[in-house]
Write a protein that holds these residues in place. Sequence first.
Motif, PDB file in Angstrom:
ATOM      1  N   ALA A 134      63.081 -15.516  89.972  1.00  0.00           N
ATOM      2  CA  ALA A 134      63.337 -14.137  90.379  1.00  0.00           C
ATOM      3  C   ALA A 134      62.802 -13.154  89.331  1.00  0.00           C
ATOM      4  O   ALA A 134      62.200 -12.126  89.670  1.00  0.00           O
ATOM      5  CB  ALA A 134      64.840 -13.926  90.592  1.00  0.00           C
ATOM      6  N   GLN A 135      63.033 -13.484  88.049  1.00  0.00           N
ATOM      7  CA  GLN A 135      62.530 -12.621  86.977  1.00  0.00           C
ATOM      8  C   GLN A 135      61.002 -12.569  86.973  1.00  0.00           C
ATOM      9  O   GLN A 135      60.407 -11.517  86.773  1.00  0.00           O
ATOM     10  CB  GLN A 135      63.043 -13.132  85.629  1.00  0.00           C
ATOM     11  N   ARG A 136      60.379 -13.731  87.213  1.00  0.00           N
ATOM     12  CA  ARG A 136      58.915 -13.776  87.239  1.00  0.00           C
ATOM     13  C   ARG A 136      58.366 -12.926  88.375  1.00  0.00           C
ATOM     14  O   ARG A 136      57.419 -12.140  88.189  1.00  0.00           O
ATOM     15  CB  ARG A 136      58.459 -15.218  87.411  1.00  0.00           C
ATOM     16  N   ASP A 137      58.984 -13.080  89.559  1.00  0.00           N
ATOM     17  CA  ASP A 137      58.512 -12.297  90.718  1.00  0.00           C
ATOM     18  C   ASP A 137      58.688 -10.797  90.476  1.00  0.00           C
ATOM     19  O   ASP A 137      57.816  -9.992  90.828  1.00  0.00           O
ATOM     20  CB  ASP A 137      59.284 -12.720  91.971  1.00  0.00           C
ATOM     21  N   SER A 138      59.834 -10.454  89.870  1.00  0.00           N
ATOM     22  CA  SER A 138      60.090  -9.040  89.581  1.00  0.00           C
ATOM     23  C   SER A 138      59.085  -8.502  88.577  1.00  0.00           C
ATOM     24  O   SER A 138      58.579  -7.373  88.715  1.00  0.00           O
ATOM     25  CB  SER A 138      61.515  -8.887  89.055  1.00  0.00           C
ATOM     26  N   THR A 139      58.791  -9.311  87.557  1.00  0.00           N
ATOM     27  CA  THR A 139      57.828  -8.897  86.532  1.00  0.00           C
ATOM     28  C   THR A 139      56.430  -8.696  87.123  1.00  0.00           C
ATOM     29  O   THR A 139      55.714  -7.752  86.765  1.00  0.00           O
ATOM     30  CB  THR A 139      57.771  -9.939  85.410  1.00  0.00           C
ATOM     31  N   VAL A 140      56.047  -9.603  88.033  1.00  0.00           N
ATOM     32  CA  VAL A 140      54.729  -9.485  88.669  1.00  0.00           C
ATOM     33  C   VAL A 140      54.606  -8.174  89.433  1.00  0.00           C
ATOM     34  O   VAL A 140      53.573  -7.488  89.374  1.00  0.00           O
ATOM     35  CB  VAL A 140      54.488 -10.691  89.610  1.00  0.00           C
ATOM     36  N   VAL A 141      55.677  -7.808  90.145  1.00  0.00           N
ATOM     37  CA  VAL A 141      55.651  -6.557  90.920  1.00  0.00           C
ATOM     38  C   VAL A 141      55.520  -5.348  90.006  1.00  0.00           C
ATOM     39  O   VAL A 141      54.699  -4.451  90.233  1.00  0.00           O
ATOM     40  CB  VAL A 141      56.932  -6.442  91.786  1.00  0.00           C
ATOM     41  N   VAL A 142      56.347  -5.339  88.935  1.00  0.00           N
ATOM     42  CA  VAL A 142      56.337  -4.198  88.012  1.00  0.00           C
ATOM     43  C   VAL A 142      54.973  -4.064  87.331  1.00  0.00           C
ATOM     44  O   VAL A 142      54.415  -2.956  87.234  1.00  0.00           O
ATOM     45  CB  VAL A 142      57.449  -4.365  86.959  1.00  0.00           C
ATOM     46  N   LEU A 143      54.418  -5.203  86.879  1.00  0.00           N
ATOM     47  CA  LEU A 143      53.123  -5.149  86.202  1.00  0.00           C
ATOM     48  C   LEU A 143      52.017  -4.711  87.156  1.00  0.00           C
ATOM     49  O   LEU A 143      51.081  -3.991  86.769  1.00  0.00           O
ATOM     50  CB  LEU A 143      52.797  -6.517  85.599  1.00  0.00           C
ATOM     51  N   LYS A 147      49.769  -1.407  86.544  1.00  0.00           N
ATOM     52  CA  LYS A 147      48.314  -1.496  86.422  1.00  0.00           C
ATOM     53  C   LYS A 147      47.616  -0.519  87.349  1.00  0.00           C
ATOM     54  O   LYS A 147      46.591   0.088  86.979  1.00  0.00           O
ATOM     55  CB  LYS A 147      47.872  -2.927  86.725  1.00  0.00           C
ATOM     56  N   LYS A 148      48.174  -0.345  88.542  1.00  0.00           N
ATOM     57  CA  LYS A 148      47.574   0.562  89.512  1.00  0.00           C
ATOM     58  C   LYS A 148      47.693   2.018  89.058  1.00  0.00           C
ATOM     59  O   LYS A 148      46.752   2.795  89.207  1.00  0.00           O
ATOM     60  CB  LYS A 148      48.263   0.408  90.873  1.00  0.00           C
ATOM     61  N   ASN A 149      48.838   2.362  88.541  1.00  0.00           N
ATOM     62  CA  ASN A 149      49.113   3.769  88.227  1.00  0.00           C
ATOM     63  C   ASN A 149      48.669   4.197  86.832  1.00  0.00           C
ATOM     64  O   ASN A 149      48.393   5.357  86.588  1.00  0.00           O
ATOM     65  CB  ASN A 149      50.616   4.048  88.362  1.00  0.00           C
ATOM     66  N   VAL A 150      48.633   3.257  85.898  1.00  0.00           N
ATOM     67  CA  VAL A 150      48.306   3.655  84.523  1.00  0.00           C
ATOM     68  C   VAL A 150      47.246   2.722  83.960  1.00  0.00           C
ATOM     69  O   VAL A 150      47.530   1.841  83.142  1.00  0.00           O
ATOM     70  CB  VAL A 150      49.565   3.642  83.619  1.00  0.00           C
ATOM     71  N   GLU A 151      46.019   2.887  84.387  1.00  0.00           N
ATOM     72  CA  GLU A 151      44.915   2.045  83.912  1.00  0.00           C
ATOM     73  C   GLU A 151      44.656   2.273  82.422  1.00  0.00           C
ATOM     74  O   GLU A 151      44.236   1.366  81.695  1.00  0.00           O
ATOM     75  CB  GLU A 151      43.647   2.362  84.705  1.00  0.00           C
TER      76      GLU A 151
END
Length: 294
Positions: A134-143, A147-151
Amino acid sequence: MENQKSSSSLKAVIAVLAVLLVGSLVYIFKMTSDADVVKTELKTTLTEKESVMKDLQELKSTYDAAIAENTSMSDELIQERDKVVNLMSDLSKSKGDVASMSKYKTQFIALQGNMKVLMAENEGLKKQNTTLTAQRDSTVVVLGETKKNVEALTGQNEELAKVVEKGSKLTVLNTRGSAFKLRSSGKQIETDKASRADALRVSFTIAENQIAQSGDKTYYVQVIDSKNNVVGDKKTETFGDNTLTYSFATNVKYENKTVTVSQDLKGKNFEKGNYFVNVFDKGELVSKTSFTLK
């Protein structure tokens, strides 16, 4: 005169026959009673044999289900399952007498105790895996969103990810358990024979971690023998709702560098079989291993 002698002899013969008849009846009654007792005991032991076999089959089914989940404990579970299978084989070949049934019941209770410990550890690993997923999936979403918003912050995020990956939690590794024979000269010789062992030694390494908090650390070490008994001090400590019975506690002065911890448990008449070594940071299991004494 002859008639009187004849009559006396006849009476004597009749008396002897009467005594023999009574004796025969008493003997037949005793034999019948003994046979009934033997039948009752045989029926009871056969019922106990079926009951123990059923319990062992349920134990095996529990291990089969846990092994099918393919956790990191599969090897340990398979080893214990094989013990159950071997005991089932021995039980099926036994005559089911009272002495042997007592032995099989004792062995079943020991195996059942080991199963409870392993199942608890297995459940703990499953929960940890679920949480990590669950933590990994959450981290993937946040990252992904970052990445999209703050290149422009990509470089900083990579450095931050490396720091987070290191983590602040200490890692305990290279846990080892062994036995030693102590000579009169003070020299210690490692042995795998229970009859020769004068002390058990537990050692483990705390890995270097530059971002972890330094200072005094306390680890609780639990050594469980083949009879499911905790060896050593057998002291208890409560962490929240859980109570831990441990063999010894060791204090370590941690300064963010790799440090090796080693401590001996002196004793005698150590049990043969598998020993399980568990290292706890407070109430959390952080490392484990096992060794065998012949």
